[in-house]
Write a protein that holds these residues in place. Structure first.
Motif, PDB file in Angstrom:
ATOM      1  N   VAL A  93      -3.344  -5.879   4.552  1.00  0.00           N
ATOM      2  CA  VAL A  93      -3.558  -4.403   4.923  1.00  0.00           C
ATOM      3  C   VAL A  93      -2.614  -4.334   3.830  1.00  0.00           C
ATOM      4  N   ILE A  94      -2.382  -3.029   2.959  1.00  0.00           N
ATOM      5  CA  ILE A  94      -0.976  -3.040   1.599  1.00  0.00           C
ATOM      6  C   ILE A  94      -1.412  -1.109   2.651  1.00  0.00           C
ATOM      7  N   PHE A  98     -20.105  -3.750  13.259  1.00  0.00           N
ATOM      8  CA  PHE A  98     -18.614  -4.901  12.893  1.00  0.00           C
ATOM      9  C   PHE A  98     -17.564  -3.579  13.024  1.00  0.00           C
ATOM     10  N   LEU A  99     -16.733  -4.168  13.515  1.00  0.00           N
ATOM     11  CA  LEU A  99     -15.874  -2.844  14.394  1.00  0.00           C
ATOM     12  C   LEU A  99     -14.119  -3.708  14.099  1.00  0.00           C
ATOM     13  N   LYS A 100     -13.459  -2.606  13.831  1.00  0.00           N
ATOM     14  CA  LYS A 100     -11.185  -3.354  14.160  1.00  0.00           C
ATOM     15  C   LYS A 100     -11.312  -3.602  15.015  1.00  0.00           C
ATOM     16  N   PHE A 101     -10.683  -4.578  15.833  1.00  0.00           N
ATOM     17  CA  PHE A 101     -10.167  -4.821  17.172  1.00  0.00           C
ATOM     18  C   PHE A 101      -9.375  -4.519  16.590  1.00  0.00           C
ATOM     19  N   PHE A 102      -8.126  -3.206  17.398  1.00  0.00           N
ATOM     20  CA  PHE A 102      -6.651  -3.090  17.174  1.00  0.00           C
ATOM     21  C   PHE A 102      -6.586  -2.275  18.142  1.00  0.00           C
ATOM     22  N   PRO A 103      -4.644  -3.065  18.471  1.00  0.00           N
ATOM     23  CA  PRO A 103      -4.319  -3.691  17.911  1.00  0.00           C
ATOM     24  C   PRO A 103      -4.428  -4.719  18.516  1.00  0.00           C
ATOM     25  N   ALA A 104      -4.744  -5.717  18.114  1.00  0.00           N
ATOM     26  CA  ALA A 104      -4.507  -7.002  18.336  1.00  0.00           C
ATOM     27  C   ALA A 104      -4.370  -7.553  19.227  1.00  0.00           C
ATOM     28  N   GLY A 145      -3.120  -6.315  13.840  1.00  0.00           N
ATOM     29  CA  GLY A 145      -2.684  -5.539  13.909  1.00  0.00           C
ATOM     30  C   GLY A 145      -1.506  -7.095  14.952  1.00  0.00           C
ATOM     31  N   GLY A 146      -0.456  -7.490  14.476  1.00  0.00           N
ATOM     32  CA  GLY A 146      -0.098  -8.419  14.984  1.00  0.00           C
ATOM     33  C   GLY A 146      -0.505 -10.300  14.036  1.00  0.00           C
ATOM     34  N   ILE A 147      -1.505 -10.528  13.405  1.00  0.00           N
ATOM     35  CA  ILE A 147      -1.751 -11.443  13.165  1.00  0.00           C
ATOM     36  C   ILE A 147      -0.662 -11.818  12.224  1.00  0.00           C
ATOM     37  N   TRP A 172       1.380  -9.997   6.455  1.00  0.00           N
ATOM     38  CA  TRP A 172       2.166 -11.012   6.374  1.00  0.00           C
ATOM     39  C   TRP A 172       2.525 -11.365   5.122  1.00  0.00           C
ATOM     40  N   MET A 173       1.389 -11.428   4.281  1.00  0.00           N
ATOM     41  CA  MET A 173       1.811 -11.787   3.171  1.00  0.00           C
ATOM     42  C   MET A 173       1.733 -10.920   1.772  1.00  0.00           C
ATOM     43  N   VAL A 174       1.762  -9.511   2.442  1.00  0.00           N
ATOM     44  CA  VAL A 174       1.975  -8.129   1.531  1.00  0.00           C
ATOM     45  C   VAL A 174       2.979  -7.180   2.175  1.00  0.00           C
ATOM     46  N   ALA A 175       3.831  -8.119   3.090  1.00  0.00           N
ATOM     47  CA  ALA A 175       5.142  -6.560   3.933  1.00  0.00           C
ATOM     48  C   ALA A 175       5.811  -5.890   2.937  1.00  0.00           C
ATOM     49  N   PRO A 176       5.588  -4.733   3.340  1.00  0.00           N
ATOM     50  CA  PRO A 176       6.547  -3.772   2.210  1.00  0.00           C
ATOM     51  C   PRO A 176       7.269  -4.023   1.885  1.00  0.00           C
ATOM     52  N   ALA A 177       8.564  -4.885   2.226  1.00  0.00           N
ATOM     53  CA  ALA A 177       9.810  -5.548   1.782  1.00  0.00           C
ATOM     54  C   ALA A 177       9.688  -5.924   0.805  1.00  0.00           C
ATOM     55  N   LEU A 178       8.619  -6.925   0.306  1.00  0.00           N
ATOM     56  CA  LEU A 178       8.273  -7.430  -0.429  1.00  0.00           C
ATOM     57  C   LEU A 178       8.146  -6.764  -2.069  1.00  0.00           C
ATOM     58  N   ILE A 179       7.255  -5.565  -0.945  1.00  0.00           N
ATOM     59  CA  ILE A 179       6.168  -5.126  -2.965  1.00  0.00           C
ATOM     60  C   ILE A 179       6.922  -3.985  -3.008  1.00  0.00           C
ATOM     61  N   ASN A 180       8.158  -3.604  -2.522  1.00  0.00           N
ATOM     62  CA  ASN A 180       9.164  -2.184  -2.630  1.00  0.00           C
ATOM     63  C   ASN A 180       9.973  -3.119  -3.185  1.00  0.00           C
ATOM     64  N   ALA A 181      10.276  -4.340  -3.675  1.00  0.00           N
ATOM     65  CA  ALA A 181      11.391  -4.817  -3.984  1.00  0.00           C
ATOM     66  C   ALA A 181      10.547  -5.825  -5.202  1.00  0.00           C
ATOM     67  N   GLY A 182       9.228  -5.754  -5.595  1.00  0.00           N
ATOM     68  CA  GLY A 182       8.417  -5.743  -6.949  1.00  0.00           C
ATOM     69  C   GLY A 182       8.593  -7.763  -7.104  1.00  0.00           C
TER      70      GLY A 182
END
Length: 210
Positions: A17-18, A128-134, A159-161, A182-192
């Protein structure tokens, strides 16, 4: 939800989720996901860059599975679809948005976290549904309790996964896949930091395929 798309998401098991703040990050991020074994993304419409990011990802990687997240109204549905999104995800269940997606022929995954919402979704023809915030909604125990009466429903907890609990979620009956940041954290994306994102993506792929 077309069966082919659902099968794809089940195969990926985890959907990054990006949040993209700068359009220039879109293609390098898509490249990192594709090359590290996870060619799927839910790009959230929480930022101004989302629509153009989807467009650039779709142009660069036509076969990538790309959805639009945090879609709240029909105008955003139009923008997401025109940009190349193949499915729509919402934090809640808005019957108007669901019906509009159905009219436009685009798959819709609304967010639910209680029995009434599940029944409303089923009434609209969605299973097929999204369970949120999990995690905040009771996590795995809540999912098991909710799914018990609704034998045709499958869920995508978001959400919280994290890498510490994704395995347990995926081991739960009728959890098709999970959404995670967790694998695409905004801080990592913004840092490139594509190298670190690549490492985390590979780790996630390995984790969910054990």
């Amino acid at each position: 939800m077309p069966q082919t798309l659902l099968e794809k998401l089940k195969k990926f098991k985890v959907v990054p989720v990006i949040q993209i703040d700068d359009v220039e990050q879109a293609v390098p991020l898509a490249k990192t996901l594709v090359e590290n074994g996870l060619p799927v993304a839910e790009v959230t419409f929480r930022t101004e860059a989302a629509e153009e990011a989807i467009r650039k990802m779709r142009e660069a990687y036509p076969d990538m599975c790309i959805g639009a997240g945090t879609v709240l109204n029909s105008g955003q549905v139009d923008r997401a679809k025109d940009a190349g999104a193949e499915f729509i995800v919402a934090p809640g269940l808005n019957p108007n948005t669901v019906r509009y997606c159905q009219q436009q022929g685009i798959a819709m995954v609304p967010g639910v976290n209680n029995p009434s919402q599940i029944e409303q979704a089923m009434e609209l023809g969605l299973t097929f549904l999204k369970f949120f915030p999990a995690e905040a909604s009771g996590g795995i125990n809540m999912i098991k309790a909710l799914l018990a009466p609704y034998v045709d429903v499958e869920m995508m907890p978001t959400g919280g996964i994290s890498k510490s609990n994704v395995g347990a979620y995926l081991a739960t009956d009728r959890v098709a896949c999970c959404g995670g940041t967790w694998m695409v954290a905004p801080a990592l994306i913004n840092a490139g930091d594509w190298e670190e994102i690549g490492r985390l993506v590979r780790e996630a792929v390995e984790l969910v395929n054990q």
